[in-house]
Scaffold this motif. Structure first.
Motif, PDB file in Angstrom:
ATOM      1  N   GLN A 276      84.848  40.995  15.252  1.00 33.72           N
ATOM      2  CA  GLN A 276      83.484  40.970  14.717  1.00 33.72           C
ATOM      3  C   GLN A 276      83.102  39.567  14.252  1.00 33.72           C
ATOM      4  N   MET A 277      83.312  38.609  15.164  1.00 30.88           N
ATOM      5  CA  MET A 277      83.004  37.212  14.870  1.00 30.88           C
ATOM      6  C   MET A 277      81.902  36.697  15.791  1.00 30.88           C
ATOM      7  N   LEU A 278      81.189  35.695  15.283  1.00 29.88           N
ATOM      8  CA  LEU A 278      80.217  34.938  16.074  1.00 29.88           C
ATOM      9  C   LEU A 278      80.770  33.528  16.258  1.00 29.88           C
ATOM     10  N   THR A 279      80.310  32.836  17.283  1.00 31.30           N
ATOM     11  CA  THR A 279      80.836  31.500  17.563  1.00 31.30           C
ATOM     12  C   THR A 279      79.718  30.534  17.945  1.00 31.30           C
ATOM     13  N   LYS A 280      79.955  29.262  17.615  1.00 31.62           N
ATOM     14  CA  LYS A 280      79.029  28.208  18.032  1.00 31.62           C
ATOM     15  C   LYS A 280      79.610  27.367  19.169  1.00 31.62           C
ATOM     16  N   THR A 281      80.939  27.299  19.237  1.00 29.36           N
ATOM     17  CA  THR A 281      81.592  26.359  20.156  1.00 29.36           C
ATOM     18  C   THR A 281      82.512  27.056  21.144  1.00 29.36           C
ATOM     19  N   LEU A 282      82.391  26.696  22.407  1.00 27.31           N
ATOM     20  CA  LEU A 282      83.300  27.170  23.435  1.00 27.31           C
ATOM     21  C   LEU A 282      84.064  25.967  23.993  1.00 27.31           C
ATOM     22  N   THR A 283      85.370  26.109  24.120  1.00 19.99           N
ATOM     23  CA  THR A 283      86.213  25.008  24.587  1.00 19.99           C
ATOM     24  C   THR A 283      87.041  25.442  25.793  1.00 19.99           C
ATOM     25  N   LEU A 284      87.067  24.591  26.801  1.00 13.51           N
ATOM     26  CA  LEU A 284      87.920  24.782  27.969  1.00 13.51           C
ATOM     27  C   LEU A 284      89.023  23.729  27.926  1.00 13.51           C
ATOM     28  N   LYS A 285      90.258  24.167  28.027  1.00  6.91           N
ATOM     29  CA  LYS A 285      91.404  23.262  27.999  1.00  6.91           C
ATOM     30  C   LYS A 285      92.114  23.304  29.344  1.00  6.91           C
ATOM     31  N   ILE A 286      92.463  22.137  29.852  1.00 11.30           N
ATOM     32  CA  ILE A 286      93.131  22.042  31.156  1.00 11.30           C
ATOM     33  C   ILE A 286      94.299  21.076  31.035  1.00 11.30           C
ATOM     34  N   ARG A 287      95.470  21.525  31.454  1.00  9.26           N
ATOM     35  CA  ARG A 287      96.628  20.633  31.537  1.00  9.26           C
ATOM     36  C   ARG A 287      97.059  20.571  32.993  1.00  9.26           C
ATOM     37  N   PHE A 288      97.132  19.347  33.509  1.00  9.51           N
ATOM     38  CA  PHE A 288      97.524  19.158  34.894  1.00  9.51           C
ATOM     39  C   PHE A 288      99.046  19.082  35.015  1.00  9.51           C
ATOM     40  N   GLN A 289      99.531  19.118  36.243  1.00 11.05           N
ATOM     41  CA  GLN A 289     100.976  19.146  36.468  1.00 11.05           C
ATOM     42  C   GLN A 289     101.665  17.902  35.906  1.00 11.05           C
ATOM     43  N   ASP A 290     100.971  16.760  35.871  1.00 13.90           N
ATOM     44  CA  ASP A 290     101.575  15.540  35.333  1.00 13.90           C
ATOM     45  C   ASP A 290     101.466  15.474  33.816  1.00 13.90           C
ATOM     46  N   ARG A 291     101.066  16.596  33.177  1.00 16.15           N
ATOM     47  CA  ARG A 291     100.960  16.785  31.734  1.00 16.15           C
ATOM     48  C   ARG A 291      99.725  16.117  31.127  1.00 16.15           C
ATOM     49  N   GLU A 292      98.876  15.496  31.934  1.00 20.85           N
ATOM     50  CA  GLU A 292      97.596  15.023  31.405  1.00 20.85           C
ATOM     51  C   GLU A 292      96.803  16.249  30.934  1.00 20.85           C
ATOM     52  N   THR A 293      96.275  16.167  29.727  1.00 20.70           N
ATOM     53  CA  THR A 293      95.550  17.294  29.148  1.00 20.70           C
ATOM     54  C   THR A 293      94.145  16.862  28.775  1.00 20.70           C
ATOM     55  N   ILE A 294      93.160  17.680  29.163  1.00 26.23           N
ATOM     56  CA  ILE A 294      91.783  17.394  28.787  1.00 26.23           C
ATOM     57  C   ILE A 294      91.178  18.644  28.157  1.00 26.23           C
ATOM     58  N   THR A 295      90.254  18.424  27.228  1.00 25.42           N
ATOM     59  CA  THR A 295      89.493  19.523  26.641  1.00 25.42           C
ATOM     60  C   THR A 295      88.017  19.181  26.733  1.00 25.42           C
ATOM     61  N   ARG A 296      87.229  20.172  27.066  1.00 24.49           N
ATOM     62  CA  ARG A 296      85.785  20.001  27.141  1.00 24.49           C
ATOM     63  C   ARG A 296      85.136  21.118  26.318  1.00 24.49           C
ATOM     64  N   SER A 297      84.214  20.746  25.436  1.00 23.98           N
ATOM     65  CA  SER A 297      83.582  21.718  24.555  1.00 23.98           C
ATOM     66  C   SER A 297      82.071  21.658  24.658  1.00 23.98           C
ATOM     67  N   LYS A 298      81.448  22.768  24.329  1.00 22.22           N
ATOM     68  CA  LYS A 298      79.999  22.832  24.248  1.00 22.22           C
ATOM     69  C   LYS A 298      79.654  23.623  22.989  1.00 22.22           C
ATOM     70  N   THR A 299      78.732  23.068  22.190  1.00 20.90           N
ATOM     71  CA  THR A 299      78.376  23.686  20.911  1.00 20.90           C
ATOM     72  C   THR A 299      76.875  23.951  20.852  1.00 20.90           C
ATOM     73  N   ARG A 300      76.506  25.138  20.348  1.00 23.75           N
ATOM     74  CA  ARG A 300      75.107  25.474  20.146  1.00 23.75           C
ATOM     75  C   ARG A 300      74.783  25.442  18.653  1.00 23.75           C
ATOM     76  N   SER A 301      73.518  25.398  18.312  1.00 25.81           N
ATOM     77  CA  SER A 301      73.120  25.232  16.910  1.00 25.81           C
ATOM     78  C   SER A 301      73.311  26.495  16.084  1.00 25.81           C
ATOM     79  N   THR A 302      73.201  27.672  16.713  1.00 30.18           N
ATOM     80  CA  THR A 302      73.356  28.916  15.980  1.00 30.18           C
ATOM     81  C   THR A 302      74.491  29.733  16.594  1.00 30.18           C
ATOM     82  N   PRO A 303      75.230  30.475  15.774  1.00 35.48           N
ATOM     83  CA  PRO A 303      76.347  31.264  16.292  1.00 35.48           C
ATOM     84  C   PRO A 303      75.872  32.472  17.078  1.00 35.48           C
ATOM     85  N   THR A 304      76.681  32.907  18.029  1.00 39.72           N
ATOM     86  CA  THR A 304      76.326  34.050  18.863  1.00 39.72           C
ATOM     87  C   THR A 304      77.570  34.784  19.324  1.00 39.72           C
TER      88      THR A 304
END
Length: 351
Positions: A276-304
Motif C-alpha cells: 500500500q505504497m505510492l512512489t515518485k521514482t522508478l529506477t532501472l539497474k543494469i550490470r553488464f558482463q564486464d561488471r560495468e553497472t549503470i542506473t537510470r531513474s525517472k522521477t515525477r512530482s507527485t507519488p502514484t
C-alpha cells in the motif's frame, strides 16, 4: 516458539571484492586502506595485519603488502545486492553494517530440510550472485548467532541449538570472547582473577552488578549463559521496493532483456500494491558482463501507484539505454515511497 536467528558476515568484505575484480591480487597479502587499514585479507592477517592499523605499521609486519585504495561506492553497491537478496528471503532482517546482518528465520527455516541446509543454501547463493564468500552462524538469539558465525571463518557455518550447547562451547574461552568485554574491562576482570568465561559462573547476578555496575554486571551474567532478549530491528521505514535478477548465463537479445525487465516490473509493482505504497521514482539497474553497472531513474512530482504511468516511465528509461554488451543483472525498483494511507490522511485534513 523458540526463536531461530541467523547472523551472516561477509569474509574480508572490501578486500574480497578487490580480489574478485583484480585477479592479480589473488593469494597475495592485500589491505584496503587510506592511511588506516579498513580491511585486511586473510593472507595479510597471517602477518598480524588487522583493521584500524596504520598502513605504515602494516607494511612493517608485511613488507610485500599491497595497499588498495578504498572504493566505498563499489562496496556499497555490493552491499545493496546482498541486502536485496536477504530481503527476498525475509523482511525480518537487521543490517548492522555493509557486510553483516541478522535474520529471524524462525518461521521460514521449516521449509528446508534442516538449519544446516538453510545455511548452506544461503552461503551458496551469496557466492553465486556476488562471487564473494560469507560466514554464517545460527543460534537461539543474536548473541549466539553472532558468536557462531565467527567459529568457522572464512566461508563456514556453525549452529547453536540451545543455551546448553552455547555454554558448553563458551565456558572455556577467554573472557574477551564475550561481546562488550573490551581491553580495559578485560584488564579489570583479570585483576579479579576472571580469565575465562567459566570464572563468571561462581558469581551471582547480584554480586556481578554490585562489583561491576548494573550494565556490565548483567552483560557478564546473561551473555555467559547465552541469554539475549534483543529483537531483530526490522521496523525501519522502507526506502525502496524492487527486485533484481542475476543471470548465470548473460543475455544479449534485446527482446529477452525487455521481457526480463517487464517481469521485474510486474513483480516489483505487485509488492508496491501489497505494501500500500505510492512512489515518485522508478529506477532501472543494469550490470553488464564486464561488471560495468549503470542506473537510470525517472522521477515525477507527485507519488502514484498507477501501473500505466509507471510502466510508461520504465519504457522511457529502457529506450534511452544502449545494450551493446551482454547483460549479467537487471533490476527494477521504486523509490521516494509514501504510504497510501498517509497520503489519504493528508487529503482528509484539507476538509
Amino acid at each position: 516458539m523458540n526463536r531461530i536467528i541467523m547472523h551472516y558476515d561477509m569474509d574480508a568484505f572490501y578486500a574480497s571484492i578487490e580480489m574478485r575484480d583484480n585477479k592479480k591480487y589473488l593469494n597475495k597479502p592485500i589491505v584496503v586502506a587510506g592511511g588506516v587499514v579498513t580491511t585486511a585479507n586473510y593472507e595479510a592477517r597471517k602477518f598480524g595485519v588487522h583493521s584500524a592499523m596504520t598502513t605504515t605499521e602494516a607494511k612493517k609486519l608485511c613488507p610485500k603488502l599491497i595497499v588498495v585504495p578504498v572504493n566505498k561506492d563499489k562496496y556499497l553497491e555490493e552491499s545493496k545486492i546482498i541486502q536485496e537478496l536477504v530481503l527476498k528471503i525475509t523482511h525480518k532482517a537487521e543490517f548492522i553494517a555493509l557486510d553483516e546482518g541478522f535474520l529471524d528465520i524462525t518461521h521460514i527455516v521449516h521449509k528446508f530440510s534442516s538449519k544446516e541446509a538453510f545455511g548452506n543454501i544461503f552461503r551458496k547463493r551469496i557466492f553465486e550472485i556476488t562471487g564473494l564468500s560469507c560466514s554464517v552462524g545460527i543460534g537461539i538469539n543474536k548473541l549466539t548467532a553472532k558468536i557462531a558465525s565467527d567459529i568457522h571463518k572464512p566461508g563456514g557455518q556453525y549452529i547453536f541449538n540451545s543455551e546448553e550447547e552455547f555454554i558448553e562451547f563458551i565456558r572455556h574461552k577467554k573472557i574477551r570472547k564475550l561481546p562488550g568485554v573490551g581491553v580495559k574491562f578485560e584488564q579489570l576482570l583479570t585483576k579479579n582473577n576472571i580469565f575465562l568465561v567459566d570464572d563468571i559462573f561462581k558469581f551471582s547476578l547480584k554480586e556481578l552488578t554490585s562489583k561491576y555496575g548494573t550494565s556490565r554486571g548483567e552483560l557478564l551474567y546473561t551473555y555467559s549463559r547465552g541469554i539475549d532478549f534483543r529483537e531483530i530491528d526490522f521496523s525501519r521505514s522502507t526506502h525502496s521496493i524492487g527486485n533484481e535478477n542475476t543471470f548465470r548465463i548473460p543475455i544479449d537479445s534485446e527482446i529477452e532483456i525487455s521481457r526480463e525487465i517487464e517481469d521485474l516490473f510486474n513483480w516489483s509493482y505487485t509488492r508496491l500494491i501489497r505494501k500500500q505504497m505510492l512512489t515518485k521514482t522508478l529506477t532501472l539497474k543494469i550490470r553488464f558482463q564486464d561488471r560495468e553497472t549503470i542506473t537510470r531513474s525517472k522521477t515525477r512530482s507527485t507519488p502514484t501507484d498507477n501501473k500505466e504511468i509507471l510502466k510508461g516511465m520504465l519504457d522511457e528509461i529502457f529506450t534511452s539505454v544502449e545494450f551493446k554488451k551482454d547483460v549479467k543483472l537487471l533490476g527494477v525498483s521504486f523509490g521516494n515511497l509514501e504510504s497510501r494511507s498517509n497520503r489519504q490522511l493528508s487529503f482528509e485534513k484539507l476538509y
